[in-house]
Design an enzyme around this catalytic site. Structure first.
Site, PDB file in Angstrom:
ATOM      1  N   ARG A   1       0.575  -1.248   0.116  1.00  0.00           N
ATOM      2  CA  ARG A   1      -0.120   0.155   0.200  1.00  0.00           C
ATOM      3  C   ARG A   1       0.875   1.266   0.094  1.00  0.00           C
ATOM      4  NH1 ARG A   1      -2.557  -3.695   3.001  1.00  0.00           N
ATOM      5  NH2 ARG A   1      -1.663  -2.916   4.958  1.00  0.00           N
TER       6      ARG A   1
ATOM      7  N   GLU B   1       7.189  -9.710  15.671  1.00  0.00           N
ATOM      8  CA  GLU B   1       6.859 -10.102  16.805  1.00  0.00           C
ATOM      9  C   GLU B   1       7.143 -11.643  16.862  1.00  0.00           C
ATOM     10  OE1 GLU B   1       2.996  -9.106  17.849  1.00  0.00           O
ATOM     11  OE2 GLU B   1       2.891  -9.883  20.069  1.00  0.00           O
TER      12      GLU B   1
END
Ligand code: AMP
Length: 172
Positions: A59, A96
């Site tokens: 994006r 993460e």
């Protein structure tokens, strides 16, 4: 000016439970909204436009390419692994859970070229920091970063640090 922030919608539990996804596609679909969002993102860079806006897949491409047209600059893509055809520089960074990699063409810009990094959403800041490292590795002078939306709760700005200006068109 069109109220483009109201066009962004929250999609709960996408792409996985617990994530509230900021869906910017309604902004893109609205001619006035898209133009107003790009005008807001472009404002900080009018005085001294960079040589190129560097967009982060996927994006980030949309906003960086539109900014490049608005300010008559170049556009350079930072891509996921294995997509760029010529010689690349790579940067691996921790997520993460696990890790990810971004790539840029090694000869995308001449050494010393002034660039601004662009993405749609700033969350933890890991993606933008990886793009910063990549651009520096090919010798670019990163003079700023621009995102459409900054998710303030995730504190990506703190992780970004203070030496390169970070502009968010919307902080939420
Ligand atoms: P981060 O590296 O954590 O700052 O994540 C930023 C990248 O992940 C950007 O490329 C965003 O497009 C995407 N992203 C992360 N969180 C969200 C979210 N809540 N909504 C939409 N996109 C997100």
């Amino acid at each position: 000016m069109t109220d483009w922030p109201s066009l962004i919608r929250d999609i709960p539990d996408f792409p996985k439970p617990g994530i509230v996804f900021k869906d910017i596609t309604p902004v893109l679909a609205d001619a006035d909204g898209f133009a107003a969002a790009i005008a807001t993102m472009a404002a900080p860079w009018h005085a001294a436009p960079p040589a190129a806006f560097v967009g982060i897949e996927a994006r980030g491409f949309i906003f960086a390419a539109a900014l490049a047209q608005a300010l008559h600059t170049g556009f350079v893509p930072v891509r996921k692994p294995g997509k760029l055809p010529a010689r690349t520089q790579v940067h691996d960074y921790a997520l993460e859970y696990g890790s990810d990699r971004l790539e840029i063409h090694a000869d995308a810009l001449p050494a010393g070229a002034r660039v601004v990094l662009v993405d749609d959403v700033l969350a933890t800041g890991g993606t933008l920091r990886a793009a910063l490292a990549l651009c520096r590795r090919i010798g670019c002078d990163v003079v700023g970063a621009s995102v459409l939306v900054e998710l303030q709760a995730l504190d990506g700005r703190a992780a970004w640090g203070a030496d390169v200006p970070l502009h968010a068109a919307l902080r939420g």
